[in-house]
Scaffold this active site. Structure first.
Site, PDB file in Angstrom:
ATOM      1  N   HIS A  63     -12.226 -20.242   4.584  1.00  0.00           N
ATOM      2  CA  HIS A  63     -12.625 -19.062   5.337  1.00  0.00           C
ATOM      3  C   HIS A  63     -11.779 -18.955   6.597  1.00  0.00           C
ATOM      4  O   HIS A  63     -11.081 -19.902   6.977  1.00  0.00           O
ATOM      5  CB  HIS A  63     -14.119 -19.080   5.678  1.00  0.00           C
ATOM      6  CG  HIS A  63     -14.551 -20.196   6.578  1.00  0.00           C
ATOM      7  ND1 HIS A  63     -14.604 -21.518   6.182  1.00  0.00           N
ATOM      8  CD2 HIS A  63     -14.957 -20.191   7.882  1.00  0.00           C
ATOM      9  CE1 HIS A  63     -15.027 -22.270   7.178  1.00  0.00           C
ATOM     10  NE2 HIS A  63     -15.235 -21.485   8.233  1.00  0.00           N
ATOM     11  N   HIS A  65     -12.079 -18.966   9.895  1.00  0.00           N
ATOM     12  CA  HIS A  65     -12.410 -19.467  11.219  1.00  0.00           C
ATOM     13  C   HIS A  65     -11.291 -20.427  11.630  1.00  0.00           C
ATOM     14  O   HIS A  65     -10.766 -21.172  10.796  1.00  0.00           O
ATOM     15  CB  HIS A  65     -13.763 -20.173  11.231  1.00  0.00           C
ATOM     16  CG  HIS A  65     -14.913 -19.222  11.406  1.00  0.00           C
ATOM     17  ND1 HIS A  65     -16.214 -19.555  11.107  1.00  0.00           N
ATOM     18  CD2 HIS A  65     -14.958 -17.936  11.872  1.00  0.00           C
ATOM     19  CE1 HIS A  65     -17.014 -18.528  11.366  1.00  0.00           C
ATOM     20  NE2 HIS A  65     -16.269 -17.541  11.828  1.00  0.00           N
ATOM     21  N   ASP A  67     -10.908 -23.237  13.077  1.00  0.00           N
ATOM     22  CA  ASP A  67     -10.901 -24.672  12.827  1.00  0.00           C
ATOM     23  C   ASP A  67     -10.604 -25.019  11.370  1.00  0.00           C
ATOM     24  O   ASP A  67     -10.506 -26.194  11.015  1.00  0.00           O
ATOM     25  CB  ASP A  67     -12.220 -25.320  13.272  1.00  0.00           C
ATOM     26  CG  ASP A  67     -13.442 -24.711  12.607  1.00  0.00           C
ATOM     27  OD1 ASP A  67     -13.469 -23.477  12.424  1.00  0.00           O
ATOM     28  OD2 ASP A  67     -14.386 -25.454  12.283  1.00  0.00           O
ATOM     29  N   HIS A  68     -10.422 -23.993  10.552  1.00  0.00           N
ATOM     30  CA  HIS A  68     -10.071 -24.220   9.153  1.00  0.00           C
ATOM     31  C   HIS A  68      -8.679 -23.701   8.794  1.00  0.00           C
ATOM     32  O   HIS A  68      -8.245 -23.883   7.652  1.00  0.00           O
ATOM     33  CB  HIS A  68     -11.112 -23.582   8.232  1.00  0.00           C
ATOM     34  CG  HIS A  68     -12.456 -24.245   8.310  1.00  0.00           C
ATOM     35  ND1 HIS A  68     -12.948 -25.077   7.327  1.00  0.00           N
ATOM     36  CD2 HIS A  68     -13.392 -24.231   9.287  1.00  0.00           C
ATOM     37  CE1 HIS A  68     -14.143 -25.535   7.686  1.00  0.00           C
ATOM     38  NE2 HIS A  68     -14.426 -25.026   8.870  1.00  0.00           N
ATOM     39  N   HIS A 142     -22.045 -18.095   5.082  1.00  0.00           N
ATOM     40  CA  HIS A 142     -21.554 -18.344   6.432  1.00  0.00           C
ATOM     41  C   HIS A 142     -21.468 -17.013   7.182  1.00  0.00           C
ATOM     42  O   HIS A 142     -21.767 -15.954   6.636  1.00  0.00           O
ATOM     43  CB  HIS A 142     -20.200 -19.054   6.360  1.00  0.00           C
ATOM     44  CG  HIS A 142     -19.803 -19.745   7.624  1.00  0.00           C
ATOM     45  ND1 HIS A 142     -20.682 -20.506   8.376  1.00  0.00           N
ATOM     46  CD2 HIS A 142     -18.618 -19.805   8.291  1.00  0.00           C
ATOM     47  CE1 HIS A 142     -20.051 -20.985   9.430  1.00  0.00           C
ATOM     48  NE2 HIS A 142     -18.801 -20.569   9.406  1.00  0.00           N
ATOM     49  N   ASP A 212     -17.582 -23.930   5.393  1.00  0.00           N
ATOM     50  CA  ASP A 212     -18.857 -24.055   6.088  1.00  0.00           C
ATOM     51  C   ASP A 212     -19.917 -23.229   5.358  1.00  0.00           C
ATOM     52  O   ASP A 212     -19.618 -22.177   4.830  1.00  0.00           O
ATOM     53  CB  ASP A 212     -18.744 -23.548   7.513  1.00  0.00           C
ATOM     54  CG  ASP A 212     -17.776 -24.345   8.378  1.00  0.00           C
ATOM     55  OD1 ASP A 212     -17.292 -25.384   7.927  1.00  0.00           O
ATOM     56  OD2 ASP A 212     -17.491 -23.908   9.497  1.00  0.00           O
ATOM     57  N   HIS A 270     -17.680 -32.325   8.836  1.00  0.00           N
ATOM     58  CA  HIS A 270     -17.807 -31.177   9.744  1.00  0.00           C
ATOM     59  C   HIS A 270     -18.857 -31.444  10.824  1.00  0.00           C
ATOM     60  O   HIS A 270     -19.759 -30.663  11.072  1.00  0.00           O
ATOM     61  CB  HIS A 270     -18.160 -29.900   8.963  1.00  0.00           C
ATOM     62  CG  HIS A 270     -17.862 -28.642   9.717  1.00  0.00           C
ATOM     63  ND1 HIS A 270     -18.809 -27.989  10.473  1.00  0.00           N
ATOM     64  CD2 HIS A 270     -16.729 -27.919   9.837  1.00  0.00           C
ATOM     65  CE1 HIS A 270     -18.275 -26.906  11.019  1.00  0.00           C
ATOM     66  NE2 HIS A 270     -16.999 -26.848  10.646  1.00  0.00           N
TER      67      HIS A 270
END
Length: 306
Positions: A63, A65, A67-68, A142, A212, A270
């Site tokens: 996805h 975001h 941090d990914h 999410h 997530d 995570h």
């Protein structure tokens, strides 16, 4: 036994800490490398773990975001500096493809290799298939569109009983057919059953990545029976209300998914930056699913082992 290894490059959540990097994993399938998520610091972790970036041909982004996926442009830039020539396929959402294309065209316009984008969405479908594995997406729950990844090995070949094959003088060209389960018919027409010439193939391994997501029954359905499950465990169960508001899961909820889906092994990851020690998360999950372990940077797991 064929090589199937999971390398944990990052297992923290949104905020990088001295203990944990953002989400990133590399799956080694018979020495072919596939990356799952690419958080900031991914290429540094890969260097530390001696993972050969030039042998990585597929990157799967769960996805959009940061941090990914914040590590993606920098890592591709490094590949260009190292004169990579093989193409690289990035599996991401339509918005991600547009965004990363613009960044790469600005910073890496003269890269010596092709970056291909395979557009994914939240439907369940096979997005990659090769001679060894299939990769299937399935929807997570999410704050933005997100998918989990199910990696399934294809059925493996049966093992040849060398002594018996040599005793019967079976020619080399027939070995492949025997490995695929066929009987051997002698020039005289005598049928030698395959079970006399081979033993069972090693079991095909399955691995699912869920991060997530908040706790979801549909996630349970999509990971049913897998050998290994990586499931986010951002919080402990005392913070389950916060977890639901932020569309994340607790360690207890991750263990519930594992138990209800009948998986064999659970890996937690995570983690929120609030935890200086994730042992309470592990202890919590093991109250209902004992076959649980913690992810950690630098961890390498042989997925062939139970």
């Amino acid at each position: 036994m064929t090589r199937l290894e999971l390398n944990i490059l990052g297992c923290g959540s949104a905020t990088m800490t001295p203990r944990h990097q953002p989400s990133c994993q590399v799956l080694n399938v018979r020495d072919n490398l596939m990356m799952i998520d690419c958080g900031e610091g991914a290429q540094l972790s890969a260097r530390i773990m001696r993972i050969k970036l030039m042998r990585m041909n597929h990157i799967f982004i769960s996805h959009l975001h940061g941090d990914h996926c914040f590590g993606l442009p920098g890592m591709i830039s490094t590949m260009a500096l190292l004169n990579r020539t093989a193409s690289l396929t990035i599996h991401t959402f339509k918005d991600g493809a547009a965004l990363f294309s613009q960044i790469l065209d600005y910073f890496c316009r003269e890269r010596p290799f092709e970056v291909r984008f395979n557009i994914i969405d939240t439907h369940k479908r096979v997005i990659h298939e090769d001679s060894a594995v299939t990769v299937t997406t399935f929807p997570l729950v999410h704050r933005v569109p997100a998918v989990g990844f199910l990696i399934q090995e294809k059925p493996k070949l049966r093992h040849i009983i060398g002594e018996e094959v040599n005793r019967l003088g079976i020619p080399h060209y027939a070995i492949s057919a025997l490995q695929h389960g066929e009987d051997w018919v002698t020039p005289e027409g005598i049928v030698i059953p395959n079970r006399q010439l081979t033993t069972d193939a090693d079991p095909a391994i399955s691995y699912a990545y869920c991060s997530d997501t908040k706790f979801s029954k549909r996630v349970i359905r999509n990971v049913e029976g897998v050998d290994w499950l990586y499931h986010e465990a951002t919080y402990d169960d005392s913070l389950r209300i916060k977890a639901r508001k932020r569309y994340h899961s607790t360690a207890l909820e991750a263990a519930t998914v594992a138990r209800e889906a009948g998986v064999k092994q659970l890996i937690l990851g995570h983690y929120s930056k609030r935890y200086l020690d994730e042992t309470p998360l592990l202890d919590e999950a093991r109250t209902i699913f004992p076959n649980t372990r913690l992810a950690n940077e630098g961890l390498v797991i042989d997925l062939n082992q139970p």
